[in-house]
Design an enzyme around this catalytic site. Structure first.
Site, mmCIF file in Angstrom:
data_model
loop_
_atom_site.group_PDB
_atom_site.id
_atom_site.type_symbol
_atom_site.label_atom_id
_atom_site.label_comp_id
_atom_site.label_asym_id
_atom_site.label_seq_id
_atom_site.Cartn_x
_atom_site.Cartn_y
_atom_site.Cartn_z
ATOM 1 N N GLY A 124 0.812 -1.211 0.000
ATOM 2 C CA GLY A 124 0.000 0.000 0.000
ATOM 3 C C GLY A 124 0.846 1.262 0.000
ATOM 4 N N PHE A 125 0.177 2.404 0.099
ATOM 5 C CA PHE A 125 0.897 3.681 0.062
ATOM 6 C C PHE A 125 1.833 3.841 1.257
ATOM 7 C CE2 PHE A 125 -2.779 5.733 -2.507
ATOM 8 C CZ PHE A 125 -2.207 5.290 -3.688
ATOM 9 N N THR A 126 1.346 3.522 2.467
ATOM 10 C CA THR A 126 2.214 3.688 3.635
ATOM 11 C C THR A 126 3.335 2.661 3.633
ATOM 12 O OG1 THR A 126 0.707 2.357 4.988
ATOM 13 C CG2 THR A 126 0.425 4.745 5.058
ATOM 14 N N ARG A 141 0.042 -10.366 0.342
ATOM 15 C CA ARG A 141 -0.629 -11.563 -0.176
ATOM 16 C C ARG A 141 -0.902 -11.423 -1.673
ATOM 17 N NH1 ARG A 141 -3.358 -11.409 4.909
ATOM 18 N NH2 ARG A 141 -2.864 -13.267 6.143
ATOM 19 N N CYS A 182 -3.083 10.326 10.645
ATOM 20 C CA CYS A 182 -2.565 11.441 9.844
ATOM 21 C C CYS A 182 -3.210 12.774 10.210
ATOM 22 C CB CYS A 182 -2.729 11.141 8.356
ATOM 23 S SG CYS A 182 -4.410 10.706 7.846
ATOM 24 N N ASN A 217 0.673 13.717 4.344
ATOM 25 C CA ASN A 217 -0.049 12.680 5.080
ATOM 26 C C ASN A 217 0.628 11.319 5.043
ATOM 27 O OD1 ASN A 217 -1.086 12.995 2.235
ATOM 28 N ND2 ASN A 217 -2.101 11.067 2.726
#
Length: 352
Positions: A11-13, A35, A151, A319
């Site tokens: 994901g982004f984070t 996964r 955030c 963020n």
């Protein structure tokens, strides 16, 4: 050298954690899990990392995580709670980017996150350190379980913390208006996060009872030494990265501007990342999201409104960096004894 595993790295984070930790001189990233993309090169999902790593995604398992000294959990809310007890018992240090260990009251998870029952590990809630280094530095040193703040909570807390600490929040609940870019919805957003819907948008969402209120009130109450309640409304806006918060604090007696400077400088004057922005000259006289992007920097500022006895506060952050992965790395550095800015010395990108 600390061996690190990132659980939920697609994901982004997760991608931001990889970007930051790959430049950290004291870290070896030994696993990144997904996964969905198991067996794929990390750079196939995060193309900005091409040429910087040959790491491949692996299946997320406890055994994979236990190959590391430190685990970063970049999982959806409600998933980390399934991992943390086993990891903590094994002696691995855990930095959780979800909300699962941020709130000290076990019952708060029923109210704010709609869990069917109170938090199942109240003992771990008490052991978890809220990972905001400017406000919890001493607790973070040597910490084994760190709950990385949310955030919008990060921006809201940091802009109001000096007022809370010095008794300047008043009896009227502060009003916080937040604006956030599309990356805040994650890599797999809903239909309203598609380009056709998101472009040109300025829209409120969860205008009352947003879950970050719980964190904001918890931390401001701790600083103020009394219960603080906050009126908070976020808005989705047409940017990719960034959060901008504006706070309105109504007082019986307005502090002098010199005192306001003292409040903010006493808390943030030695900070490596927090800049107090209130200039009479220049092209950016107050905080501006445009000038923090890509960095762990927080810009805070204020203005006084004597007509209404109102203090207006501002904060701007990226963020994905200071609102998530950068703050996680900053907390990791403090906990593990690294220089606080190791892996985080990126200057904000401008123009963008």
């Amino acid at each position: 050298m600390k061996k690190v595993c990132i659980i939920g790295a697609s994901g982004f984070t997760g991608g931001e954690l990889l970007r930051l930790l790959l430049s950290h001189s004291g870290v070896e990233v030994v696993c990144a899990t997904s996964r969905k993309f198991k067996g794929e090169f990390v750079y196939r999902v995060h193309p900005n990392l091409r040429g910087f790593t040959q790491l491949k995604f692996v299946e997320p398992t406890i055994d994979a995580a236990l190959k590391a000294d430190v685990v970063f959990l970049a999982l959806p809310h409600g998933e980390s709670v399934k991992w943390v007890p086993k990891l903590y018992e094994s002696g691995v240090a855990v930095f959780d980017l979800s909300a699962d260990f941020r709130l000290k009251d076990p019952n708060a998870y029923v109210e704010w996150y709609k869990w069917p029952q109170p938090h199942p590990y109240p003992d771990l809630l008490q052991k978890a350190v809220y990972g905001q280094p400017e406000l919890h530095r001493d607790e973070l040193v040597g910490a084994k379980l760190v709950a990385v703040p949310g955030c919008m909570a990060t921006a809201s807390i940091l802009m109001l913390a000096p007022l809370a600490k010095y008794g300047q929040l008043g009896e009227v609940p502060p009003v916080v208006d937040a604006k956030i870019g599309s990356s805040g919805a994650g890599a797999e957003g809903s239909i309203v996060d598609l380009h056709s819907y998101r472009t040109y948008v300025v829209r409120p969402y969860e205008p009352v009872h947003h879950r970050h209120i719980a964190e904001i009130e918890q931390e401001l109450s701790r600083l103020a030494g009394r219960r603080v309640r906050v009126a908070f409304t976020p808005h989705a806006v047409d940017i990719v990265r960034g959060i901008f918060t504006t706070g309105h604090v109504y007082l019986d007696k307005l502090p002098a501007e010199a005192d306001m400077w003292k409040y903010y400088r006493s808390m943030y004057g030695d900070s490596k990342f927090i800049r107090i922005v209130k200039d009479r000259l220049g092209i950016s006289r107050y905080p501006n999201v445009k000038y923090v992007l890509g960095s762990n920097v927080v810009d805070v500022g204020f203005e006084l409104d004597p007509r209404l006895n109102r203090v207006v506060t501002f904060a701007a952050i990226d963020n994905l960096v200071r609102g998530a992965s950068g703050q996680a790395v900053q907390a990791f550095n403090v906990a593990m004894g690294f220089p606080e800015d190791e892996g985080l010395r990126q200057i904000p990108v401008a123009p963008i």
